[in-house]
Write a protein that holds these residues in place. Structure first.
Motif, PDB file in Angstrom:
ATOM      1  N   ASP A   1      52.861  64.515  77.807  1.00 30.23           N
ATOM      2  CA  ASP A   1      53.037  64.590  76.076  1.00 30.23           C
ATOM      3  C   ASP A   1      53.666  66.081  75.905  1.00 30.23           C
ATOM      4  O   ASP A   1      53.802  66.325  74.525  1.00 30.23           O
TER       5      ASP A   1
ATOM      6  N   PHE B   1      55.863  59.412  85.237  1.00 27.74           N
ATOM      7  CA  PHE B   1      55.255  60.335  84.270  1.00 27.74           C
ATOM      8  C   PHE B   1      55.800  61.513  84.515  1.00 27.74           C
ATOM      9  O   PHE B   1      56.348  62.011  85.558  1.00 27.74           O
TER      10      PHE B   1
ATOM     11  N   ALA C   1      45.934  65.014  83.550  1.00 24.61           N
ATOM     12  CA  ALA C   1      45.597  63.545  82.947  1.00 24.61           C
ATOM     13  C   ALA C   1      45.825  62.593  83.949  1.00 24.61           C
ATOM     14  O   ALA C   1      47.193  62.327  84.285  1.00 24.61           O
TER      15      ALA C   1
ATOM     16  N   MET D   1      44.632  68.670  90.208  1.00 26.01           N
ATOM     17  CA  MET D   1      45.816  68.931  90.966  1.00 26.01           C
ATOM     18  C   MET D   1      45.729  70.534  91.641  1.00 26.01           C
ATOM     19  O   MET D   1      45.504  71.311  91.122  1.00 26.01           O
TER      20      MET D   1
ATOM     21  N   ASN E   1      54.944  65.608  84.066  1.00 31.02           N
ATOM     22  CA  ASN E   1      53.663  66.309  84.639  1.00 31.02           C
ATOM     23  C   ASN E   1      53.866  67.744  84.027  1.00 31.02           C
ATOM     24  O   ASN E   1      54.877  68.519  84.602  1.00 31.02           O
ATOM     25  N   ASN E   2      53.021  68.411  83.137  1.00 28.31           N
ATOM     26  CA  ASN E   2      53.339  69.621  82.552  1.00 28.31           C
ATOM     27  C   ASN E   2      53.178  70.607  83.671  1.00 28.31           C
ATOM     28  O   ASN E   2      53.593  71.781  83.824  1.00 28.31           O
ATOM     29  N   GLY E   3      52.370  70.394  84.884  1.00 32.26           N
ATOM     30  CA  GLY E   3      51.932  71.142  85.826  1.00 32.26           C
ATOM     31  C   GLY E   3      53.157  71.251  86.882  1.00 32.26           C
ATOM     32  O   GLY E   3      53.471  72.291  87.424  1.00 32.26           O
ATOM     33  N   THR E   4      53.869  70.246  86.950  1.00 35.29           N
ATOM     34  CA  THR E   4      55.053  70.042  87.846  1.00 35.29           C
ATOM     35  C   THR E   4      55.990  69.379  87.049  1.00 35.29           C
ATOM     36  O   THR E   4      56.582  68.413  87.501  1.00 35.29           O
TER      37      THR E   4
ATOM     38  N   ARG F   1      47.643  73.524  93.674  1.00 37.94           N
ATOM     39  CA  ARG F   1      49.091  73.978  94.100  1.00 37.94           C
ATOM     40  C   ARG F   1      48.842  74.583  95.420  1.00 37.94           C
ATOM     41  O   ARG F   1      47.805  75.264  95.617  1.00 37.94           O
TER      42      ARG F   1
ATOM     43  N   GLY G   1      43.539  57.528  82.286  1.00 36.55           N
ATOM     44  CA  GLY G   1      42.795  58.247  81.318  1.00 36.55           C
ATOM     45  C   GLY G   1      41.519  59.122  82.227  1.00 36.55           C
ATOM     46  O   GLY G   1      40.888  59.825  81.435  1.00 36.55           O
TER      47      GLY G   1
ATOM     48  N   ILE H   1      49.392  60.560  77.480  1.00 31.89           N
ATOM     49  CA  ILE H   1      47.965  60.244  78.273  1.00 31.89           C
ATOM     50  C   ILE H   1      47.009  61.055  77.755  1.00 31.89           C
ATOM     51  O   ILE H   1      46.654  62.205  77.798  1.00 31.89           O
ATOM     52  N   ASP H   2      45.819  60.503  77.361  1.00 32.39           N
ATOM     53  CA  ASP H   2      44.662  61.110  76.991  1.00 32.39           C
ATOM     54  C   ASP H   2      43.547  61.121  78.265  1.00 32.39           C
ATOM     55  O   ASP H   2      43.690  60.366  79.071  1.00 32.39           O
ATOM     56  N   ILE H   3      42.674  62.081  78.088  1.00 31.70           N
ATOM     57  CA  ILE H   3      41.670  62.196  79.179  1.00 31.70           C
ATOM     58  C   ILE H   3      40.511  61.445  78.531  1.00 31.70           C
ATOM     59  O   ILE H   3      40.191  61.983  77.450  1.00 31.70           O
TER      60      ILE H   3
ATOM     61  N   SER I   1      46.169  63.767  74.458  1.00 30.85           N
ATOM     62  CA  SER I   1      47.506  64.302  74.818  1.00 30.85           C
ATOM     63  C   SER I   1      47.321  65.320  76.057  1.00 30.85           C
ATOM     64  O   SER I   1      47.561  66.729  75.634  1.00 30.85           O
ATOM     65  N   ARG I   2      46.817  64.856  77.085  1.00 35.74           N
ATOM     66  CA  ARG I   2      46.696  65.910  77.953  1.00 35.74           C
ATOM     67  C   ARG I   2      47.695  65.765  79.196  1.00 35.74           C
ATOM     68  O   ARG I   2      47.454  66.318  80.176  1.00 35.74           O
ATOM     69  N   GLY I   3      48.591  64.681  78.938  1.00 36.24           N
ATOM     70  CA  GLY I   3      49.500  64.526  80.263  1.00 36.24           C
ATOM     71  C   GLY I   3      50.587  63.648  79.471  1.00 36.24           C
ATOM     72  O   GLY I   3      50.453  63.188  78.483  1.00 36.24           O
TER      73      GLY I   3
ATOM     74  N   GLU J   1      43.999  72.977  88.929  1.00 31.08           N
ATOM     75  CA  GLU J   1      43.943  72.641  87.348  1.00 31.08           C
ATOM     76  C   GLU J   1      43.792  71.183  87.167  1.00 31.08           C
ATOM     77  O   GLU J   1      43.689  70.260  87.932  1.00 31.08           O
TER      78      GLU J   1
ATOM     79  N   MET K   1      48.719  69.652  77.885  1.00 29.18           N
ATOM     80  CA  MET K   1      48.005  70.981  77.770  1.00 29.18           C
ATOM     81  C   MET K   1      46.963  70.756  78.870  1.00 29.18           C
ATOM     82  O   MET K   1      46.408  69.715  79.015  1.00 29.18           O
TER      83      MET K   1
END
Lengths: 85, 555
Positions: free
Chosen positions: B413, B266, A26, A35, B268-271, A37, A30, B301-303, B409-411, A23, A1
């Protein structure tokens, strides 16, 4: 998320890239990373992920007070400011 | 008479074959028999009714090099069912290393793996320089098995000294590195690790990053004499470069007939196309005859952050960016200024930051009251009668900003994307980094999460397939002789677990590192017994006195 982002589609030039979105993601260790674009002059999209220190430096180089301030900026211009630091 | 007879469990033998109810007999460190019914008496009979009996799990990407010197179980790895670990990844190992180079290497370990200095100064006597010496130092007290890599950075340091971090090697130096690597392999190293990304504590690239491709090629020629592994850390944050590294590994694999692996890969939600692109390239190279194994971790991955250091977590909030970039003393003053704090809370949104910050969890292991650990900021804020943003600021101020928060769970995930990738025959489950990043996050419990998330919850893998992935598949990829299968004659590394419960506990701080250092750990859930080389090593929530671990024999 990931965090919600602002999306702006500037008119693309022929030979340059503009930031269309930024955006938080992670990093593997940690840390929150940035990122960015990019939309290139030929219409292609790419992304660049920056570690925290470089991400903050980019914000400062771009004169952006937050992520939203990066959107619409020319990539070559703000990164020039980065290398010049 | 058998040493141990495990009776009545569901045997999932690591081959991928369907589980069946039966018995496993152990004698003299080996599996003596596996079957629906194994007749005979045993010194110890273990009732595994209603439980899964599987080979012990193998973790291929760890940094337990130092910890193994005082903790032969690599706690808590063993209690998670792990019976074999591979340390020495990412170009760093503790041998071969001349005494005068120890300080520099310790700095690298501290920077890259976040190990406290006391781990190197208080916990063991550094008596060795060569790889055999290190091997012997850890072998004395092992409770689990170890297949150690040798690090490219330390090989360069041995041969080149300080020049290892300045330039490429001369041909005579490359030849010396080859001879040294050969010695390490003869002493039991499972392969060579290198890194293309790491830096030391001064921000300087680690020695392996100064190597030419010819040097790496020459070292791979030595690996090829025995068919040993090359492990690399590629530029994992840039997919196009990762693709190039996959191609490089493929050329080395084919030329020298060696297995190779890279870590991490990994999602990646963004890509979301990045990982599939890498996997497609891996699959192409396998079709050419190369062996290039991408390691993918199971855990998200957590932040994590505290206000002691600027975090990009707040980079959508202008006033937070401005304040958190201030030097520490000015930052404290700004946060304590009611007018500035009010504006920061305003920045967080009309909901007081609930959407953005409400789910943050206090991690513990810092200056905040221990009883708050594990609670969400939303709950804490409600108790305090404050908004989440206000509570975050005030809590931090009350404890000198040393309050650690976690955004879970920011990556990596997206279970629906990652599950099929983990199930792919071309993906090697690993990349746990066990024993590293001690003060940042817990690197334990990935095997439990594999079962809880990707078997029970999503069904991306069957139980049998998941067990195979982290047992026989890993043993085969790394050439670990007689490991990873419950078959007669194989090493008796066994885990007994509750299929419906196996998982990982919540992350929590623990002060058990040398010098009372803190690290984040996760407890195992659902593991009932762990056998290593035929001896009960962990049972009923406690370690036994057994010291049955070995340096792995290689195929």
């Amino acid at each position: 998320m990931t965090a919600a982002v602002a999306h702006v589609e500037p008119a693309p030039g022929l030979d340059d890239a503009f930031v269309v979105a930024a955006e938080i993601v992670a990093g593997h260790d940690g840390a929150a990373e940035l990122m960015v674009r990019l939309r290139h002059g030929n219409g292609a999209l790419s992304s660049v992920t920056l570690d925290p220190e470089t991400g903050f430096d980019l914000l400062r180089a771009a004169g952006a007070s937050s992520l939203d301030g990066l959107v619409g900026q020319r990539w070559s211009q703000i990164t020039r400011g980065l290398w010049e630091r | 008479m058998f040493d141990i007879l495990i009776k009545g469990g569901t045997i999932v033998d690591g081959s991928g074959a369907p589980g069946f109810t039966g018995d496993v007999a152990v004698q003299d460190g080996r599996i003596a028999a596996v079957g629906a019914t194994v007749a005979g008496e045993a010194h110890r009979t273990f009732d595994a009714t209603g439980r899964i009996v599987a080979p012990g799990f193998i973790d291929p990407h760890t940094h337990f090099d130092v910890q193994l010197l005082w903790d032969g179980a690599a706690k808590p790895a063993l209690e998670h069912g792990i019976t074999c670990v591979v340390p020495g990844n990412c170009s760093l190992s503790l041998a071969p290393l001349k005494a005068e180079d120890r300080k520099g290497l310790v700095g690298m370990f501290q920077q890259i793996e976040e190990m406290p200095p006391e781990a190197f100064t208080e916990a063991f006597d550094w008596t060795w320089e060569d790889f055999a010496g290190y091997r012997d130092a850890i072998a004395k007290t092992l409770q689990l098995n170890v297949a150690p890599l040798v690090g490219h950075s330390v090989i360069r340091l041995w041969v080149m000294g300080a020049d290892a971090q300045k330039r490429a090697a001369r041909p005579d130096e490359v030849a010396a590195m080859q001879a040294l690597l050969r010695q390490c392999l003869e002493a039991g190293a499972v392969g060579l690790s290198t890194s293309f990304v790491d830096v030391d504590e001064n921000g300087h690239p680690v020695p392996s990053r100064f190597a030419s491709f010819d040097e790496l090629d020459a070292l791979c020629a030595v690996l090829g004499e025995r068919g040993r592994m090359l492990q690399i850390v590629p530029e994992f944050y840039a997919t196009d470069i990762t693709l190039a590294r996959i191609d490089q590994l493929a050329e080395l694999s084919i030329k020298h007939t060696i297995p190779t692996t890279f870590s991490p890969l990994f999602d990646n939600n963004g890509t979301p196309d990045n990982a599939p692109r890498a996997l497609a390239r891996v699959e192409e190279q396998f079709a050419r005859g190369a062996r290039v194994w991408p390691q993918m971790q199971t855990r998200p991955i957590d932040i994590s952050f505290s206000l002691l250091r600027p975090s990009l977590f707040f980079s959508r909030l202008p006033r937070w960016v401005r304040v958190l970039r201030l030097p520490l003393a000015e930052r404290l003053a700004a946060l304590a200024n009611p007018a500035i704090a009010d504006k920061m809370v305003e920045d967080a949104g009309p909901d007081g930051g609930m959407a953005m910050m409400g789910e943050l969890v206090l991690r513990g292991g810092d200056a905040a009251p221990a009883e708050l650990a594990g609670h969400t900021l939303a709950d804490i804020a409600a108790e305090r009668g404050e908004s989440p943003a206000r509570a975050l600021i005030n809590l931090s101020l009350e404890h000198g900003l040393d309050v650690a928060f976690l955004a879970a769970s920011r990556g990596h995930d997206a279970t629906d994307r990652i599950g099929p990738m983990l199930a792919s025959p071309f993906v090697h489950i690993g990349a746990s980094d066990g024993g590293a990043h001690l003060a940042s996050f817990a690197t334990y419990g990935d095997t439990g999460y594999l079962f809880s998330e990707f078997v029970r919850k999503s069904g991306a893998l069957s139980l049998e397939a998941a067990v195979k992935k982290i047992t026989s598949d890993t043993a085969e990829i790394w050439g670990l002789k007689d490991r990873g299968l419950l078959q007669a004659g194989k090493a008796a590394d066994i885990v007994v677990f509750d299929e419906g419960a196996i998982g990982r506990g919540a992350e929590r701080p623990q002060f058990d590192m040398p010098g009372d250092g803190m690290r984040y750990v996760r407890d195992a859930i659902g593991i009932e017994a762990v056998v290593v080389n035929g001896q009960m090593a962990w049972e009923g929530g406690a370690y036994t006195e057994a010291r049955a671990g070995r340096i792995c024999e290689l195929a």
